[in-house]
Design a protein around this motif. Structure first.
Motif, PDB file in Angstrom:
ATOM      1  N   UNK A 780       0.596  -1.207  -0.043  1.00 12.38           N
ATOM      2  CA  UNK A 780       0.041  -0.121  -0.006  1.00 12.38           C
ATOM      3  C   UNK A 780       0.859   1.054  -0.145  1.00 12.38           C
ATOM      4  N   UNK A 781       0.312   2.471  -0.197  1.00 14.16           N
ATOM      5  CA  UNK A 781       0.914   3.622  -0.508  1.00 14.16           C
ATOM      6  C   UNK A 781       0.946   4.479   0.626  1.00 14.16           C
ATOM      7  N   UNK A 782       1.661   5.477   1.104  1.00 11.22           N
ATOM      8  CA  UNK A 782       1.489   6.092   2.323  1.00 11.22           C
ATOM      9  C   UNK A 782       2.329   7.491   1.952  1.00 11.22           C
ATOM     10  N   UNK A 783       1.726   8.523   2.166  1.00  4.85           N
ATOM     11  CA  UNK A 783       2.249   9.881   2.117  1.00  4.85           C
ATOM     12  C   UNK A 783       1.558  10.670   3.230  1.00  4.85           C
ATOM     13  N   UNK A 784       1.721  10.284   4.540  1.00  3.15           N
ATOM     14  CA  UNK A 784       0.915  11.025   5.562  1.00  3.15           C
ATOM     15  C   UNK A 784       1.395  12.703   5.870  1.00  3.15           C
ATOM     16  N   UNK A 785       2.376  13.027   5.294  1.00  2.18           N
ATOM     17  CA  UNK A 785       2.853  14.277   5.178  1.00  2.18           C
ATOM     18  C   UNK A 785       2.035  15.366   4.339  1.00  2.18           C
ATOM     19  N   UNK A 786       0.928  14.675   3.730  1.00  4.99           N
ATOM     20  CA  UNK A 786       0.059  15.496   2.985  1.00  4.99           C
ATOM     21  C   UNK A 786       0.659  16.608   2.066  1.00  4.99           C
ATOM     22  N   UNK A 787       1.877  16.003   1.394  1.00  2.00           N
ATOM     23  CA  UNK A 787       2.738  16.894   0.444  1.00  2.00           C
ATOM     24  C   UNK A 787       3.580  16.157  -0.263  1.00  2.00           C
ATOM     25  N   UNK A 788       3.674  16.540  -1.564  1.00  4.27           N
ATOM     26  CA  UNK A 788       4.673  15.619  -2.418  1.00  4.27           C
ATOM     27  C   UNK A 788       6.115  16.287  -2.365  1.00  4.27           C
ATOM     28  N   UNK A 789       6.482  17.316  -1.354  1.00  3.31           N
ATOM     29  CA  UNK A 789       7.745  18.263  -1.261  1.00  3.31           C
ATOM     30  C   UNK A 789       8.830  17.104  -0.962  1.00  3.31           C
ATOM     31  N   UNK A 790       8.594  16.460   0.218  1.00  2.46           N
ATOM     32  CA  UNK A 790       9.720  15.588   0.679  1.00  2.46           C
ATOM     33  C   UNK A 790       9.851  14.481  -0.274  1.00  2.46           C
ATOM     34  N   UNK A 792       9.440  14.732  -3.431  1.00  3.17           N
ATOM     35  CA  UNK A 792      10.050  15.144  -4.546  1.00  3.17           C
ATOM     36  C   UNK A 792      11.687  15.583  -4.553  1.00  3.17           C
ATOM     37  N   UNK A 793      11.838  15.872  -3.176  1.00  5.72           N
ATOM     38  CA  UNK A 793      13.389  15.937  -2.774  1.00  5.72           C
ATOM     39  C   UNK A 793      14.089  14.684  -2.910  1.00  5.72           C
ATOM     40  N   UNK A 794      13.773  13.874  -2.824  1.00  4.68           N
ATOM     41  CA  UNK A 794      14.342  12.448  -3.179  1.00  4.68           C
ATOM     42  C   UNK A 794      14.124  11.864  -4.425  1.00  4.68           C
ATOM     43  N   UNK A 795      13.541  12.620  -5.543  1.00  2.00           N
ATOM     44  CA  UNK A 795      13.447  12.152  -6.648  1.00  2.00           C
ATOM     45  C   UNK A 795      12.125  11.568  -7.139  1.00  2.00           C
ATOM     46  N   UNK A 796      10.953  12.324  -6.317  1.00  2.00           N
ATOM     47  CA  UNK A 796       9.847  11.893  -6.465  1.00  2.00           C
ATOM     48  C   UNK A 796       9.605  10.467  -6.083  1.00  2.00           C
ATOM     49  N   UNK A 797      10.072  10.096  -5.044  1.00  2.00           N
ATOM     50  CA  UNK A 797       9.941   8.519  -4.665  1.00  2.00           C
ATOM     51  C   UNK A 797       8.955   8.381  -3.356  1.00  2.00           C
ATOM     52  N   UNK A 798       7.668   7.960  -3.812  1.00  2.00           N
ATOM     53  CA  UNK A 798       6.744   7.438  -2.533  1.00  2.00           C
ATOM     54  C   UNK A 798       7.203   6.370  -1.702  1.00  2.00           C
ATOM     55  N   UNK A 799       6.551   6.676  -0.731  1.00  2.00           N
ATOM     56  CA  UNK A 799       6.754   5.458   0.517  1.00  2.00           C
ATOM     57  C   UNK A 799       5.685   4.299   0.057  1.00  2.00           C
ATOM     58  N   UNK A 800       6.166   3.141   0.108  1.00  2.00           N
ATOM     59  CA  UNK A 800       5.388   2.173  -0.081  1.00  2.00           C
ATOM     60  C   UNK A 800       5.506   0.991   1.125  1.00  2.00           C
TER      61      UNK A 800
END
Length: 867
Positions: A780-790, A792-800
């Motif tokens: 499943x996917x997680x981005x609880x920071x409610x933003x793509x900023x973090x 994007x800072x790491x190359x647009x890599x989401x947390x799985x």
């Protein structure tokens, strides 16, 4: 490119002595069970899996049906099965029994931490209708401002207000049913069936805690059945529960840097990610019935209240905008209390961006003139607000039913109310400067949802010549009134203080009070009429149809329909299918709510105002009046029974148009802000971003449900094996790029596991029972920071989050005397998600929206007496 934290959950932790003791105790109890123990009727023991002869009132307005004979997929969960686990909250109990039902722990999500949003078949909580004894239950007053993308803006019912001891069975209709039951029944319908006892009762104590040693939960339950004359019953159930909070936190990077610079009073950890504290959680349910020669009378209802206290984000004393600094932490925000003279500028960082030592900053603060004010004087280590509230829920349904000639009739009226009063403390209204309330305690107001219903239902069988079975006709009408009240907050929580024009944030920081301008009561009324016809055309072919017309005074009328069929090829095998249209009306709350919340925007906190579409600030950004969501639901499945085997396989496709949700946040420019304030909107002075409700995207959800069970006499007793699994995928077909962004679309499509299921073994041998359940969650996917900023800072890599298997186990004994006890563990092997790679940024050790939680293993014991 995706960043994936392993292909599975975090490797098992080192087994703690406590975990070892729990596992040894469960294994010993299982092995020690004696085949020669005193016999007892197995019907009074722990639950078995779904039975073939248990009937449900869902799916048909005429004749109740079993799981195997229904033309639509239905789960029937017995009250005992509901209770034979460590969870004490109805949401968590459903999560492990219904594969397509998802709910997670909500640590810091404003009101969502008080009433957690739950998702059936990947749709938001207000797409599932809740019934009690077949009657519509009211929705919660809580609107989910922060719902991890999927549930943003949803206003669903609060399932947690019912004690599980009061439930005879829970029916889950996994199919659209708006044509039968009205608005909200897009994903499906839940029906809580209450127990009907004339005698006897139960008294029980439950206690448990997490392996980590926190989250102690204590629950006391009692139930009694009494005769109501010679022809009636009165069943009363009460429950009291208390649950301590938990913490799975690490120190935030900014808090650590602040402490390293010498700032005092910085807690470690500075903020808490964990389950909130629940206190005085009281639930009461009454169910009464009286039978006469011609009429049956019924009366049932509930009352519940609880207090919830949870954490919020940490406010760093070197950067928090509107309180400590308004230039990104370069200089300290200093207010002039009298307007006389000029207050000095105090630097917080050197030219290279490094924090200056606190000693020098404190010396400069100490030298400020008396008319100059900064929060660094009173709160030098920053602060972390605590947010919560007191929830109260009540409902009553009264009615009568009987026969008149060939007709069966049912007339009922109901009243439901859900109320929440919010509290926030350990925070400030920065615009008030030093004039803060005692103990930094604010009452920002509350919300109240009230619903009234009146129903008339009639049905009859009509003999026909072409079939041995009659036509079954049902007709009905409904009138409903719904209101949403916004209660004004206290003065300090809403005040626009004297320092507002100097850049200090107004209102209680973190959750602004509801202002006099936004408070009020908003009503809506509607009426509906429906017809339902079911025909057994041949011995093998069943066909049913339903049509419903509803008229709302807020947006007009809508018509929905449903067509259902079933063909039995043999007595053991059948196919079934359905097509229906549905809708969900926008709630008065969604159309009128106004609130300012604080979210984590990448690397800093941001204040975002949620405004009604009619608000002039929202209209500047394109808000329009809300219209209903509309849906199309297709399903096709098969049922096979053979001896002690039951297998059902159902596929579905749900198309929803014009889904209602919160928009992406829009930035308010300085010119727009000034114009709004000048136009009579003073709250715009400290708003940097706004969001609003709108109809802006369409989705298609496809999936497959597999439910199987097998009864045997294995291991010297009655042993039932159950396997249930769900595969579910949501795709956003259309979205307004001015309303939501790609990051939100990603959350809608990926935030829930695509595959979820369980395999359970229930063993009953004389007085002994044992339950073993393996729960599976795919990634499943997680981005609880409610933003793509973090990201994007790491190359647009989401947390799985990787896939996981969570094991639950319980053993217990029930004696002839009525005494029973059990012990068990949920998440027996203490599994947690892989650690959050940005834990230092947000202070959370694990991804906080894990579908199986992040608190780890929980062990418990239950002892009771049934008399």
């Amino acid at each position: 490119m995706n960043y994936r934290i392993g292909s599975s959950v975090q490797a098992p932790k080192a087994i703690t002595p406590l975990a070892s003791a729990v596992m040894v105790a469960l294994a010993t109890a299982l092995l020690a069970a004696s085949p020669g123990a005193a016999a007892q009727d197995s019907s009074t023991q722990g639950s078995s899996a779904t039975t073939l002869d248990t009937v449900s009132v869902l799916g048909s307005r005429t004749k109740p049906r079993t799981v195997s004979s229904s033309a639509v997929p239905i789960d029937i969960i017995s009250g005992e099965e509901f209770r034979n686990q460590g969870a004490t909250d109805a949401l968590d109990q459903l999560k492990v029994l219904v594969p397509s039902f998802n709910v997670s722990t909500i640590p810091i999500d404003d009101a969502a931490s008080l009433v957690r949003p739950a998702n059936l078949r990947g749709l938001p909580p207000d797409n599932t209708l809740l019934l009690v004894n077949g009657k519509r239950f009211h929705r919660s007053a809580v609107i989910t401002f922060l719902g991890h993308g999927l549930s943003d803006g949803a206003q669903g019912p609060d399932l947690s207000v019912f004690p599980s001891l009061a439930l005879e069975q829970v029916d889950v209709l996994r199919d659209g049913a708006a044509a039968q039951y009205g608005s909200d029944a897009i994903a499906g319908v839940l029906n809580f069936g209450l127990k009907k006892l004339r005698e006897g009762g139960t008294a029980e104590v439950f206690t448990g805690k997490y392996y980590e040693g926190d989250g102690l939960t204590t629950q006391y339950s009692a139930q009694i059945g009494l005769p109501l004359t010679e022809h009636g019953f009165a069943t009363f159930t009460a429950e009291w529960r208390k649950a301590d909070d938990t913490s799975r936190s690490v120190q935030r990077d900014d808090a650590a840097a602040t402490a390293a610079a010498g700032y005092p009073e910085v807690n470690d950890p500075a903020q808490i990610w964990g389950s909130p504290k629940v206190d005085d959680d009281f639930k009461f349910v009454a169910n009464l019935g009286l039978t006469t020669e011609s009429v049956d009378f019924y009366l049932f209802g509930n009352y519940a209240k609880r207090e919830v206290d949870g954490g919020f984000y940490y406010r760093d004393p070197t950067s928090r905008s509107g309180v400590y600094s308004n230039d990104g932490g370069e200089t300290l925000l200093v207010g002039n209390l009298t307007g006389a003279g000029t207050c000095p500028t105090i630097a917080l960082r050197d030219p290279s961006g490094n924090l200056l030592p606190y000693a020098g900053v404190a010396a400069a603060v100490g030298a400020l003139p008396a008319n100059c004010f900064t929060f660094l004087s009173s709160l030098p280590g920053g602060f972390t607000p605590r947010f919560g509230g007191e929830l109260e829920d009540m409902s009553v349904v009264a009615g009568a039913k009987g026969t008149l000639g060939e007709w069966y009739w049912d007339v009922s009226g109901s009243y439901g109310r859900n109320d929440i009063d919010f509290t926030i403390y350990n925070t400030v209204n920065a615009s008030l400067g030093p004039d803060q309330p005692a103990n930094l305690y604010f009452k920002p107001g509350g919300n109240t949802q009230t619903e009234k219903n009146f129903n008339v239902d009639v049905s009859r069988d009509i003999p026909v010549t072409f079939s041995s079975q009659p036509l079954r006709l049902a007709l009905g009408a409904e009138w409903r009134e719904e209101s949403f009240k916004i209660s004004q907050g206290d003065g300090p929580s809403t005040a626009i203080g004297p320092l507002t024009e100097q850049g200090f944030a107004l209102g209680s920081n973190g959750f602004n009070g509801f202002s006099p301008r936004t408070a009020g009561t908003f009503d809506r009324r509607n009426w509906a009429a429906y017809a339902d016809l079911e025909a057994q055309l041949t011995e093998k072919f069943l066909l049913a149809g339903a049509l419903r017309f509803e008229d709302y005074d807020s947006f007009g009328s809508t018509t929905t329909g449903k067509l259902t069929g079933r063909f039995d090829f043999t007595p053991n095998f059948a196919i079934r299918g359905a097509y229906n249209t549905g809708f969900r009306a926008p709630t008065p709350g969604q159309a009128n709510i106004s609130q300012i919340s604080t979210v984590f925007g990448g690397t800093a906190l941001e204040d975002i105002a949620t405004l009604p579409p009619t608000n002039p600030i929202a209209q500047i950004k394109g808000a329009r009046p809300l219209t209903p969501e509309e849906s199309k639901n297709f399903s096709l499945g098969a049922v096979w029974t053979e001896g002690d085997w039951l297998v059902t396989l159902d596929g579905y496709r749900i198309e929803v148009e014009d889904r209602i949700a919160l928009s992406t946040s829009f930035t308010i420019t300085d010119a727009e802000r000034a114009a709004l304030v000048a136009g009579g909107n003073p709250e715009a002075a400290s708003i940097s971003q706004v969001t609003y409700f709108g109809n802006a995207f369409d989705t298609t959800t496809t999936g497959v449900d597999l439910v199987t069970s097998y009864k045997s006499d294995h291991f010297g007793g009655d042993t039932t094996y159950s396997l249930a699994a769900n595969w579910n995928k949501t795709k956003v077909d259309r979205f307004d790029t001015d309303f939501i962004d790609e990051a939100r679309v990603y959350k809608l499509e990926k935030s829930l596991p695509k595959t979820k299921g369980y395999f359970s073994i229930h063993h009953q041998r004389q007085i002994f029972h044992a339950n073993l359940r393996f729960n599976y969650y795919s990634s499943w996917y997680e981005d609880h920071l409610d933003s793509g900023v973090i990201s994007a800072a790491d190359g647009g890599l989401p947390i799985y989050g990787g896939s996981a298997v969570i094991v639950d186990a319980e053993v217990g004994w029930k004696f002839d005397s009525g005494l029973y006890f059990s012990l068990g563990a949920q998440n027996l092997f203490d599994r947690t998600p892989a650690k959050n790679p940005w834990s230092g940024v947000a202070g959370a050790e694990y991804p906080v929206h894990s579908p199986y939680g992040f608190n780890g293993g929980f062990y418990y014991a239950r002892v009771g007496w049934k008399f």
